[in-house]
Design a protein around this motif. Structure first.
Motif, mmCIF file in Angstrom:
data_model
loop_
_atom_site.group_PDB
_atom_site.id
_atom_site.type_symbol
_atom_site.label_atom_id
_atom_site.label_comp_id
_atom_site.label_asym_id
_atom_site.label_seq_id
_atom_site.Cartn_x
_atom_site.Cartn_y
_atom_site.Cartn_z
ATOM 1 N N MET A 627 0.814 -1.210 0.000
ATOM 2 C CA MET A 627 0.000 0.000 0.000
ATOM 3 C C MET A 627 0.851 1.265 0.000
ATOM 4 S SD MET A 627 -2.853 1.636 0.054
ATOM 5 C CE MET A 627 -4.130 0.450 0.428
ATOM 6 N N SER A 628 1.933 1.262 0.758
ATOM 7 C CA SER A 628 2.734 2.478 0.877
ATOM 8 C C SER A 628 3.322 2.899 -0.462
ATOM 9 C CB SER A 628 3.849 2.287 1.900
ATOM 10 O OG SER A 628 4.657 1.177 1.561
ATOM 11 N N VAL A 638 0.832 11.770 3.742
ATOM 12 C CA VAL A 638 -0.043 10.612 3.554
ATOM 13 C C VAL A 638 0.685 9.332 3.941
ATOM 14 C CG1 VAL A 638 -1.292 9.243 1.850
ATOM 15 C CG2 VAL A 638 -1.441 11.735 1.792
ATOM 16 N N SER A 639 1.954 9.213 3.519
ATOM 17 C CA SER A 639 2.727 8.014 3.854
ATOM 18 C C SER A 639 2.909 7.867 5.355
ATOM 19 C CB SER A 639 4.102 8.072 3.161
ATOM 20 O OG SER A 639 3.967 8.067 1.758
ATOM 21 N N LEU A 640 3.188 8.978 6.035
ATOM 22 C CA LEU A 640 3.348 8.925 7.484
ATOM 23 C C LEU A 640 2.041 8.571 8.182
ATOM 24 C CD1 LEU A 640 5.726 11.912 8.299
ATOM 25 C CD2 LEU A 640 6.179 9.483 8.666
ATOM 26 N N ALA A 641 0.928 9.075 7.649
ATOM 27 C CA ALA A 641 -0.368 8.731 8.239
ATOM 28 C C ALA A 641 -0.624 7.233 8.130
ATOM 29 C CB ALA A 641 -1.474 9.513 7.546
ATOM 30 N N PHE A 643 1.708 4.861 7.801
ATOM 31 C CA PHE A 643 2.678 4.194 8.670
ATOM 32 C C PHE A 643 2.239 4.272 10.132
ATOM 33 C CE2 PHE A 643 7.473 4.283 9.980
ATOM 34 C CZ PHE A 643 7.323 3.051 10.590
ATOM 35 N N THR A 644 1.881 5.459 10.583
ATOM 36 C CA THR A 644 1.510 5.648 11.982
ATOM 37 C C THR A 644 0.264 4.850 12.339
ATOM 38 O OG1 THR A 644 2.432 7.883 11.886
ATOM 39 C CG2 THR A 644 0.994 7.372 13.743
#
Length: 793
Positions: A627-628, A638-641, A643-644
């Motif tokens: 997905m990333s 968006v990527s950090l959201a 991941f987090t």
């Protein structure tokens, strides 16, 4: 002049004529640390709440105090620890300084190419000096260099200049004092260092020749920063009481190629698999000592291919072998009786079509043909249920399954024998992970058939149900919590694709144990790319670019390497860069279950459309393998959201992101009445909005008055979904509406020019089930008369 780390050993070949003195910066030029940032080593200082921040604050305060009192811009460790420890006496201060020096020594190593440069300078008869901006004394710095590089390297140095001794650094006034002490003109000196301002600009300003050492290319520098950030996300104590270890930094600096596939193999896969090989060697030694006999490592193909190549390159004496026992093969060999048959059907009935289930059970096509005729999903489900019921009730077909299984088991044993496994052996299955299914299935089989004991070692291990078997992972519950391991396991296919050998999954064996493989329709592009990645990985392992360290630092232990590998892999899984995403776009993968069917690994359109339609929470109910990568183009937020939310399993819902909505007027026209209602459209991504209009059993015609708010509008989705699915966040069940545009001219697919009365009309769906009309649109040009889109409160 700019010089890359891999070029520094030959720097004097490019030096101006007349150079008499080679001047070197010390830290990150000659002496490097095995941590991400210099201050990371302060995590080893024993201090309540962690030592990093207090140590940094103390140095900052000491520098301010020294400047205010005497105008000095430099301080020493004594000044720093008097700030940090308050009322400590001299003995306590000296003890604290000793501990910090020991910590620095633990993490320090000499960069081999710089040492080679030093030796070449002495061969040419040059004077060699060190010029360092540092809070150490000259004696402390000399001891530090000797400890990290050796007395022989320190002996090459003719003179040392430390900013602490002169009260000013290279950017302030240290270079003039160096020139005065040496008694040579500035144009006779070549200074080399990694700090652009201090080592290059300042040196040039004072008339010296200078070379700016660039340790890493821009991609590597950014990636290492993201790896450090990922380490903090994975481990709550990382950066607090545990340094952010990056033992692979120096070797990454030696890489010359900037090909994305080569970088991926050399900088990420290489360090991770080399660490796994060292960890595995320890595990084998421990297991062999416990068993009282050698434990034979068996790397499970296909995914075990590259780990095997790396391990064999580092430890050829271990005699590692490969076995082609796929999950499909292991499952087939495990179905020994009715209990195992029931277990298999319970787990796989909903996941495989009848044909694959039947192949697994070794049924011939004529035996199950009547259950394999469906042409649509609903009929296939009915046939699958009938097939399972038949298999569970028909004793004759069960007898055939168990008889064929017994014959198949003999072929598995022949295959293992060909790999060198003998009666009574101890073997260790080695794979990427993450559950150890093959080990679960083979352990009782091999114990009964060959008196072989089976253990398993994996890169990742995350068991949902405890097997009680001898299993460990380099990355497992001993160093990370289950939530973290589960998040990592969702993208393990990314590593599998890089590690496997391009051949079909094993589905059978000949009588002598020779594997029979499924045919594969592999892409030439993915084969070539995988080859580059794997060659680069092996280059890292063999240090093809030359050694990067004179000797390893004391802190370079296996535990810190394993944590660094976890951070490196997790960064790839959750925060891939654009070049890495491009590498994976040619890859497909299969489920290794006896079917040649494959799925595209990266579909960037899926992520883009998902964000447009449902916003940041669309991935809550989406399970693409990478997905990333599909979100990468949307940017780091968006990527950090993603991941987090994955790492911490955050309970984030679409309503949490509903801000900045706009009112959309909608006409609802039923048989008995009609009216106009305002619905709020909430922003999703890329300027799109999502509005939902409930449609009850009365089935009114819905006309969305887009013309009142937009002059130009782009429509991404206009369809119905069951109300129940809406609460689950699903998107697959959305059925396009029978749409009519009135006073809206379609200029290109999905793009409309709307008049003030423009409406998008949806005919009522069939049935009486509560539905929701889902409209996703982007106001390309807003209608100004609409009061700034009637912003919702």
């Amino acid at each position: 002049m700019t010089v890359r780390a891999f070029e520094i050993a030959e720097l004097l070949d490019q030096a101006p004529d007349g150079i008499e003195v080679l001047s070197l910066d010390c830290f990150d030029t000659l002496i490097w640390r095995n941590t991400h940032a210099p201050t990371d080593v302060f995590a080893d200082i024993e201090f309540v709440g962690g030592g990093v921040e207090p140590r940094m604050w103390a140095e900052s305060h000491a520098r301010k105090r020294a400047y205010l009192r005497t105008g000095a811009r430099e301080v020493g460790l004594t000044d720093i620890y008097r700030e940090m420890l308050g009322n400590a006496d001299d003995a306590e201060i000296e003890a604290a300084i000793g501990r910090e020096l020991a910590i620095e020594a633990d993490h320090a190593f000499a960069f081999a190419p710089t040492v080679a440069l030093m030796r070449e300078a002495k061969r040419r008869g040059l004077k060699l000096i060190l010029v360092s901006d540092m809070y150490l004394t000259e004696a402390q710095l000399r001891a530090h260099v000797a400890g990290a590089a050796g007395d022989d390297v320190l002996a090459l140095v003719d003179q040392v200049f430390v900013s602490n001794a002169y009260g000013e650094g290279k950017r302030d006034g240290l270079f003039p004092q160096v020139l005065e002490a040496l008694g040579v003109s500035a144009d006779k000196i070549l200074h080399v260092g990694d700090n652009r301002a201090a080592d290059y600009d300042s040196a040039i300003e004072h008339g010296l020749h200078a070379a700016h050492l660039v340790q890493f290319d821009a991609d590597a520098a950014a990636r290492l920063r993201m790896e450090a950030a990922t380490a903090l996300m994975l481990d709550p104590q990382c950066g607090i009481t545990r340094p952010v270890a990056q033992p692979h930094r120096a070797q990454i600096a030696m890489r010359r190629s900037d090909d994305p596939a080569y970088m991926l193999g050399h900088d990420i896969v290489g360090p991770g698999l080399a660490t796994f090989a060292h960890w595995l060697k320890n595990e084998l030694d421990e297991a062999s000592a416990k068993a009282g006999k050698p434990v034979r490592p068996l790397f499970v193909m296909r995914d075990g291919y590259l780990p095997w190549k790396v391990f064999d390159a580092l430890y050829p004496e271990m005699g590692a072998s490969t076995v082609e026992i796929s999950r499909f093969v292991a499952l087939r060999g495990s179905i020994a009786d009715e209990k195992f048959l029931d277990h298999y059907l319970e787990e796989w009935t909903e996941r495989l079509p009848v044909r694959s289930l039947a192949r697994q059970l070794m049924l011939f096509s004529h035996e199950y043909a009547k259950y394999d005729k469906a042409t649509d999903a609903d009929a296939a489900k009915v046939e699958r249920e009938a097939f399972v019921k038949w298999v569970r009730k028909d004793r004759d077909i069960q007898r055939k399954i168990f008889t064929r299984r017994n014959a198949f088991l003999k072929k598995i044993i022949a295959h293992l024998s060909a790999a060198g496994v003998e009666q009574g052996d101890a073997v260790m299955l080695v794979d990427i992970g993450y559950n150890g299914t093959v080990q679960n299935l083979l352990t009782p089989i091999l114990a009964e058939a060959m008196n072989v004991s089976v253990s398993g070692r994996y890169i990742f291990l995350r068991e949902k149900r405890q097997s009680g078997l001898d299993k460990r992972g380099m990355i497992d519950v001993r160093n990370f919590d289950y939530r973290t391991l589960h998040a990592l396991s969702r993208s393990i296919v990314v590593l599998e694709q890089l590690c496997n050998v391009e051949q079909g999954s094993t589905i059978d064996f000949d009588a002598d144990g020779t594997p029979v493989r499924e045919k594969t329709d592999a892409k030439a592009a993915s084969n070539a790319t995988r080859g580059v990645v794997q060659a680069a990985c092996l280059d890292f392992v063999s240090e093809a670019a030359g050694p990067s360290r004179v000797r390893a630092p004391r802190a370079d232990g296996l535990d810190s390497r394993c944590r660094a590998a976890a951070a490196s892999f997790a960064r790839l899984f959750f925060l891939p860069n654009a070049g890495e995403v491009g590498v994976f776009e040619s890859f497909d993968f299969d489920y290794n279950m006896g079917s040649a069917a494959s799925v595209t690994l990266v579909d960037k359109g899926r992520g883009r459309h998902g964000l447009r339609r449902r916003g940041l929470t669309f991935y809550n109910d989406q399970l693409p393998q990478f997905m990333s990568a599909e979100l990468q183009a949307q940017g780091l937020p968006v990527s950090l959201a993603n991941f987090t939310a994955s790492r911490f399993k955050l309970d984030l819902r679409s309503t949490d992101f509903e801000v900045g909505g706009i009112k959309v007027p909608v006409i609802l026209a039923g048989a008995a009445q009609q009216g106009v209602m305002d619905f709020t459209a909430w922003p999703t991504a890329e300027g799109y909005y999502h509005v939902r209009v409930p449609v009850g059993p009365q089935r009114p015609v819905v006309a969305v008055q887009l013309g009142q708010i937009c002059e130009w509008v782009q429509v991404e989705e206009f369809g119905f979904m069951p109300l129940e699915d809406m609460w689950d966040g699903k998107t697959a069940s959305t059925v396009p509406a029978q749409a009519t545009a009135d006073a809206m001219e379609q200029m290109s697919p999905g793009l409309f020019r709307a008049g003030p009365t423009g409406v998008l009309i949806a005919a009522p769906p069939a049935g009486t089930e509560p539905m929701v009309l889902s409209l996703v649109f982007r106001p390309v040009v807003a209608r100004k008369a609409a009061a700034e889109l009637r912003v919702a409160a």
